[in-house]
Scaffold this motif. Sequence first.
Motif, PDB file in Angstrom:
ATOM      1  N   HIS A  10       0.921  -1.255   0.050  1.00 48.25           N
ATOM      2  CA  HIS A  10       0.112   0.064   0.014  1.00 48.25           C
ATOM      3  C   HIS A  10       0.770   1.211   0.071  1.00 48.25           C
ATOM      4  O   HIS A  10       2.033   1.297   0.348  1.00 48.25           O
ATOM      5  N   GLN A  57      -4.071   3.547   1.327  1.00 54.50           N
ATOM      6  CA  GLN A  57      -4.400   3.708   2.444  1.00 54.50           C
ATOM      7  C   GLN A  57      -4.305   5.150   2.961  1.00 54.50           C
ATOM      8  O   GLN A  57      -3.483   5.912   3.000  1.00 54.50           O
ATOM      9  N   HIS A  81       3.748   6.891   3.863  1.00 52.68           N
ATOM     10  CA  HIS A  81       4.916   5.840   3.904  1.00 52.68           C
ATOM     11  C   HIS A  81       4.361   4.990   2.803  1.00 52.68           C
ATOM     12  O   HIS A  81       3.463   5.036   2.068  1.00 52.68           O
ATOM     13  N   PHE A 119       8.267  -1.266  10.576  1.00 53.53           N
ATOM     14  CA  PHE A 119       8.804   0.051   9.653  1.00 53.53           C
ATOM     15  C   PHE A 119      10.292   0.172   9.710  1.00 53.53           C
ATOM     16  O   PHE A 119      10.799  -0.372  10.395  1.00 53.53           O
ATOM     17  N   GLU A 131       7.406   0.498   5.124  1.00 52.65           N
ATOM     18  CA  GLU A 131       6.720  -0.456   5.878  1.00 52.65           C
ATOM     19  C   GLU A 131       6.751  -2.049   5.045  1.00 52.65           C
ATOM     20  O   GLU A 131       6.801  -1.814   4.011  1.00 52.65           O
TER      21      GLU A 131
HETATM   22 CO    CO Z   1       1.027   1.284   6.265  1.00 55.06          CO
END
Ligand code: CO
Length: 136
Positions: A10, A57, A81, A119, A131
């Motif tokens: 994601h 996300q 991220h 992470f 991540e």
């Molecule tokens: Co995430």
Amino acid sequence: MTFELTEIDHVGIAVDDLEAATERYRRLLGVEPSHRERVDDQGVDEVLFAIGPSYLQLLGALGPETPVGRSLAVRGPGLHHVAYRVDDVGAALAHLREEGARLVDEVPRRGSRDTLIAFVHPHAMGGVLVELVQER
Ligand code: CO
């Protein structure tokens, strides 16, 4: 290599107002939320839109003293991220540690959708918070 990156899992985007952002993405991109979850230990509410094998996300902070809350205060809303799906997050962490990469998580922990995540610090990844996600 003892692990493999298999997909982009994601792209995480920090937003000020999760409901408004969800509505905006739905209206502008024609996508429907496929999953919502509160992840207390990360201090976030998330909405996932499935896009092929990956997700978009949206992340709302549960408070100002959470990682996403601090990011919103310093950088404002935006890209937070990038998450890569791996077949073995423990093996990936061991390899990164061996390579001297700075980690945020020393051991895998539970992520949303009952995944295992960890992470990696932006310093190790060209300024991008990374991540790693293992589905189980
Ligand atoms: Co995430």
